[in-house]
Design a protein around this motif. Structure first.
Motif, short mmCIF file in Angstrom:
data_model
loop_
_atom_site.label_atom_id
_atom_site.label_comp_id
_atom_site.label_asym_id
_atom_site.label_seq_id
_atom_site.Cartn_x
_atom_site.Cartn_y
_atom_site.Cartn_z
N PRO A 1 0.94 -1.09 -0.03
CA PRO A 1 -0.37 -0.54 -0.11
C PRO A 1 1.07 1.57 0.13
CG PRO A 1 -0.06 -1.06 1.93
CD PRO A 1 0.85 -2.12 1.61
N CYS A 2 2.12 1.04 0.30
CA CYS A 2 3.23 2.63 0.48
C CYS A 2 3.26 2.59 -0.93
CB CYS A 2 4.08 1.88 1.65
SG CYS A 2 5.01 0.81 1.71
N ARG A 3 3.55 2.06 -1.83
CA ARG A 3 4.18 1.73 -3.14
C ARG A 3 2.56 2.53 -4.11
NH1 ARG A 3 8.75 -1.78 -4.29
NH2 ARG A 3 10.12 -1.28 -2.27
N THR A 4 1.51 2.18 -3.72
CA THR A 4 0.56 2.43 -4.99
C THR A 4 -0.35 3.87 -4.48
OG1 THR A 4 -0.90 1.24 -3.64
CG2 THR A 4 0.43 -0.60 -5.30
N ASN A 5 0.21 3.87 -2.94
CA ASN A 5 -0.71 5.47 -2.82
C ASN A 5 0.28 6.11 -2.67
OD1 ASN A 5 -3.70 4.34 -2.08
ND2 ASN A 5 -2.79 2.49 -0.98
N ASN A 6 -0.13 7.24 -2.63
CA ASN A 6 0.29 8.47 -1.90
C ASN A 6 0.87 8.34 -1.44
OD1 ASN A 6 1.62 11.28 -1.89
ND2 ASN A 6 -0.76 12.49 -2.24
N ALA A 7 2.63 8.75 -1.07
CA ALA A 7 3.08 8.43 0.24
C ALA A 7 3.24 9.47 1.13
CB ALA A 7 4.79 8.21 -0.42
N GLY B 1 1.80 -0.25 10.07
CA GLY B 1 0.06 0.03 10.90
C GLY B 1 0.84 0.29 12.62
N GLU B 2 1.54 1.23 12.89
CA GLU B 2 1.45 1.93 13.48
C GLU B 2 2.30 3.14 13.48
OE1 GLU B 2 0.75 0.93 16.71
OE2 GLU B 2 -0.02 -1.16 15.83
N LEU B 3 1.61 4.44 14.36
CA LEU B 3 1.81 5.40 14.42
C LEU B 3 2.77 5.86 15.15
CD1 LEU B 3 1.60 8.66 13.29
CD2 LEU B 3 -0.45 8.65 14.82
N PHE B 4 4.02 6.54 14.85
CA PHE B 4 5.12 6.74 15.93
C PHE B 4 5.29 8.62 15.48
CE2 PHE B 4 6.52 3.31 14.59
CZ PHE B 4 7.14 2.37 15.09
N PHE C 1 -6.88 5.91 8.24
CA PHE C 1 -6.52 5.17 6.73
C PHE C 1 -5.52 4.37 6.58
CE2 PHE C 1 -6.99 5.54 1.50
CZ PHE C 1 -7.08 4.65 2.32
N ALA C 2 -4.26 5.44 6.55
CA ALA C 2 -3.15 4.08 6.24
C ALA C 2 -2.92 3.49 7.63
CB ALA C 2 -0.93 5.26 6.12
N LYS C 3 -2.78 3.68 8.69
CA LYS C 3 -3.02 2.08 9.07
C LYS C 3 -3.17 1.44 9.24
CE LYS C 3 -2.66 3.62 13.92
NZ LYS C 3 -3.35 4.13 15.40
N THR C 4 -4.54 1.79 8.53
CA THR C 4 -5.74 0.33 7.93
C THR C 4 -5.44 -0.33 6.72
OG1 THR C 4 -7.67 1.55 8.66
CG2 THR C 4 -8.03 0.00 7.04
N LEU C 5 -4.74 0.69 6.15
CA LEU C 5 -4.06 -0.07 4.45
C LEU C 5 -2.46 -1.02 4.87
CD1 LEU C 5 -4.02 3.02 2.45
CD2 LEU C 5 -5.12 1.50 2.24
N CYS C 6 -2.01 -0.88 5.90
CA CYS C 6 -0.52 -1.30 6.28
C CYS C 6 -1.74 -2.44 7.06
CB CYS C 6 -0.43 -0.73 7.81
SG CYS C 6 0.35 0.80 6.78
N CYS D 1 -0.45 -5.65 4.42
CA CYS D 1 0.81 -5.67 3.94
C CYS D 1 1.44 -6.53 4.17
CB CYS D 1 1.15 -3.99 4.04
SG CYS D 1 3.49 -4.47 3.38
N PRO D 2 2.18 -7.72 2.32
CA PRO D 2 2.85 -8.70 3.53
C PRO D 2 4.22 -8.46 4.19
CG PRO D 2 3.39 -8.28 1.28
CD PRO D 2 1.67 -7.53 1.82
N VAL D 3 4.54 -7.52 4.15
CA VAL D 3 5.77 -6.30 4.99
C VAL D 3 5.72 -5.93 6.19
CG1 VAL D 3 7.13 -6.95 2.47
CG2 VAL D 3 6.73 -5.10 3.73
N GLN D 4 4.73 -6.56 6.93
CA GLN D 4 4.09 -5.42 8.22
C GLN D 4 4.76 -5.63 9.05
OE1 GLN D 4 0.50 -6.30 9.30
NE2 GLN D 4 0.28 -4.37 10.89
N ALA D 5 5.15 -6.38 9.37
CA ALA D 5 5.82 -6.79 10.52
C ALA D 5 7.10 -6.47 10.61
CB ALA D 5 5.56 -8.39 10.89
#
Length: 109
Positions: free
Chosen positions: A35-41, A84-87, A54-59, A62-66
């Motif tokens: 999702p980070c490559r197909t949506n607006n960064a 998927g977490e906010l820093f 919304f960004a957290k939901t998209l994550c 994601c297959p590389v989330q962990a």
């Protein structure tokens, strides 16, 4: 051994390798699944709390989330959505607060 030597060894071990591992893992996956490559960064570094959620939901799918999350924790990312977490300032926070002063009374949704 001095503290400065210990600090230098820690930073050499953590930062470059983890981000490189994430990049290598993402290269093995089709871009449509990231999702980070197909949506607006900028969505992953948004000011709006709704955009951040919304960004957290998209994550979540994601297959590389962990790998993304563990690397961000080790690097203490200064801000943004990672895995998927906010820093914020290197720590995970539950949600982004809107700008301005908080309400005195809770508003029923």
């Amino acid at each position: 051994m001095t503290i400065s030597v210990l600090d230098r060894n820690l930073t050499e071990d953590v930062s470059p390798r983890d981000l490189g591992d994430l990049h290598d893992a993402a290269a093995q996956v089709e871009d449509e699944l990231l999702p980070c490559r197909t949506n607006n960064a900028e969505l992953w570094f948004a000011e709006s709390p709704s955009d951040v959620e919304f960004a957290k939901t998209l994550c979540q799918d994601c297959p590389v989330q962990a790998l993304c999350l563990s690397g961000a924790l080790e690097r203490r990312e200064p801000w943004g959505v990672w895995g998927g977490e906010l820093f914020l300032q290197g720590a995970v926070i539950a949600r982004k607060r809107p700008r301005g002063r908080p309400r005195k009374n809770e508003v029923a949704a």
